[in-house]
Design an enzyme around this catalytic site. Structure first.
Site, PDB file in Angstrom:
ATOM      1  N   ASP A 108       0.844  -1.195   0.000  1.00 52.88           N
ATOM      2  CA  ASP A 108       0.000   0.000   0.000  1.00 52.88           C
ATOM      3  C   ASP A 108       0.881   1.247   0.000  1.00 52.88           C
ATOM      4  O   ASP A 108       2.063   1.205   0.378  1.00 52.88           O
ATOM      5  CB  ASP A 108      -0.925   0.004   1.209  1.00 52.88           C
ATOM      6  CG  ASP A 108      -0.171   0.144   2.529  1.00 52.88           C
ATOM      7  OD1 ASP A 108       0.768  -0.667   2.758  1.00 52.88           O
ATOM      8  OD2 ASP A 108      -0.491   1.040   3.320  1.00 52.88           O
ATOM      9  N   GLU A 174       0.251  -0.734   5.811  1.00 54.35           N
ATOM     10  CA  GLU A 174       1.281  -0.116   6.653  1.00 54.35           C
ATOM     11  C   GLU A 174       1.083   1.389   6.738  1.00 54.35           C
ATOM     12  O   GLU A 174       1.251   1.987   7.809  1.00 54.35           O
ATOM     13  CB  GLU A 174       2.667  -0.450   6.104  1.00 54.35           C
ATOM     14  CG  GLU A 174       3.812  -0.111   7.067  1.00 54.35           C
ATOM     15  CD  GLU A 174       4.282   1.337   6.988  1.00 54.35           C
ATOM     16  OE1 GLU A 174       4.940   1.807   7.940  1.00 54.35           O
ATOM     17  OE2 GLU A 174       3.985   2.014   5.976  1.00 54.35           O
TER      18      GLU A 174
END
Length: 470
Positions: A108, A174
């Site tokens: 991500d 994250e």
């Protein structure tokens, strides 16, 4: 861990480096394909893009031919009825007494922000002046590709002699707080358990010099609402007698720092540790500090960044400039982000911040604290065998001895790794350099740094494969 011995070690390492060189063009092509996927974990963004991103990473893992199993998985977010974002977990069992290594990165990315601030489109990978530009090009899709490219090279050279156990864990949230991370570790503990863990989500000293991160600050982030009025009032009729929320907020926030800009909150600790030489000119070059604007704080610059706390106001909810009127604001909300010195518990740091703000609330302003997010810092035990192997691989991969780094940022989930796998050695590496501008417009990856990072990791894997487990 015992001896590392092979009569053909040097020849094998040379073959691995040759395989890396051959594979870099394909790795960069695959990296570009990942950058084109705008996988952002914030709910306001298209979540199907995260699913595309996870599937693409899973395909890359399968394509290495290394793993016994590759899965896209989710874990529950504790305390909610929600599931976390898709992560990739690939596993390969160790053979013939070899150790197991866990390779971590995340797929991500941060939101791209105002596209007008980008010189080229954020999700269109663009090469110029030896750098690859695009959101996630450095943080952290290059971390993913450093793992994939290293595994490709080592597998090509070792073939059937590839006995090292490998787990690949590519997280999908994250940048959004790793909300399901601890549960994911618990759910998949057996598959993730390893002798050494490489977290490829940090940086290097500069474009040419590798860094092994040995300390990270923790974080304490929260929202503070400051309220002084039941409703808005006319600033001309009552200004001068009634404290509005903005006045209270500005007055209160100013107490967090002293006249030098150093944090002035009793109870926030500091770590006493030496730092490498690093001057103000370097700070200005790496941060874009404007001429005439002075650095803040005291003592050595890197000590301020690595070993001392910081407090930053990262967001504010108030009337916009465009919508401003002659009104006393009843309430203002701000987001406060504090980086906590390594060695201090984030919970203790938050308690100190809350106590300070309550004690300094001006005019009896009403304070409300919410959305508290805490993450502990990290200090590496640098005496382990895996640390020694990593330093040697970095020196040979980059052609320059590595520097032990502290990092002012935080990777709170490392505390979860330490808690779940206390016997594993944590190796925090990365492909970023000081000009990568992670989280900012025009994020980029220095291509030569990427090549050297892959060389170093491939050498580490090959050398671990020659290590017999005690």
């Amino acid at each position: 861990m015992t001896t590392i011995s092979s009569p053909s070690s040097a020849e094998q390492d040379a073959s691995v480096l040759e395989a890396v060189a051959t594979g870099i063009p394909a790795a960069l092509s695959d990296l570009g394909a990942l950058v084109r996927i705008p996988g952002i974990a914030w709910p306001a963004f298209d979540q199907t893009q995260l699913e595309r991103s996870a599937d693409a990473v899973a395909d890359l893992a399968r394509g290495t031919g290394v793993f016994d199993e590759v899965r896209v998985l989710r874990a529950a977010i504790p305390g909610t009825d929600e599931m976390g974002q898709p992560a990739v977990l690939a596993t390969r069992k160790a053979r013939n007494g070899r150790p197991t290594i866990l390779l971590y990165a995340h797929h991500d990315v941060q939101p791209h922000g105002d596209e007008a601030l980008w010189e080229t489109p954020p999700f269109e990978p663009t090469v110029r002046d030896g750098r690859l530009y695009g959101r996630g090009a450095a943080d952290d899709k290059a971390g993913i590709m450093s793992h994939i490219a290293s595994l490709r090279a080592v597998s090509e050279v070792l073939g059937d002699d590839f006995d090292l156990g490998v787990s690949l864990f590519i997280e999908g949230e994250e940048e959004y707080g790793s909300r399901s991370f601890a549960q994911f570790l618990s759910d998949n503990a057996d598959a993730l358990r390893a002798d050494a863990i490489v977290v490829a989500d940090s940086g290097n000293w500069d474009q040419s010099t590798p860094g092994l991160t040995v300390s990270l600050r923790g974080n304490a982030r929260f929202t503070l609402k400051i309220r002084t009025l039941e409703h808005a009032s006319h600033s001309g009729m009552f200004g001068g007698a009634v404290p509005d929320a903005m006045m209270a907020a500005v007055t209160l926030l100013a107490t967090l720092w002293d006249a030098d800009g150093a944090v002035a909150v009793e109870g926030l600790g500091a770590r006493d540790a030496e730092t490498p030489a690093y001057g103000e000119d370097t700070l200005r070059d790496e941060t874009g500090l404007l001429p005439g604007v002075s650095p803040i704080g005291r003592d050595e610059i890197l000590s301020r960044i690595w070993n001392k706390p910081s407090v930053t106001v990262t967001g504010i909810d108030a009337t916009s400039v465009e919508a401003a009127s002659n009104t006393l604001l009843p309430e203002v909300s701000v987001v406060i982000s504090s980086r906590v010195a390594p060695g201090q518990r984030a919970a203790d740091a938050y308690a100190a911040l809350e106590a300070h703000l309550r004690a300094h609330a001006p005019f009896g302003a009403e304070l409300t604290f919410s959305d508290v997010d805490l993450g502990d810092g990290f200090l590496v035990d640098t005496t382990g065998w895996a640390v020694e192997l990593t330093r040697g691989a970095m020196a040979d991969g980059y052609g320059v001895a590595p520097i032990d780094l502290g990092v002012g940022g935080s990777i709170p989930f490392i505390a979860d790794l330490v808690r779940e796998f206390p016997g594993a050695q944590i190796l925090v590496t990365g492909v970023e350099d000081p000009h990568s501008r992670a989280h900012s417009p025009n994020e980029s990856l220095h291509l030569e740094t990427f090549r050297n990072a892959v060389r170093a990791e491939a050498l580490l894997l090959a050398r671990m494969n020659r290590a017999a487990q005690s």
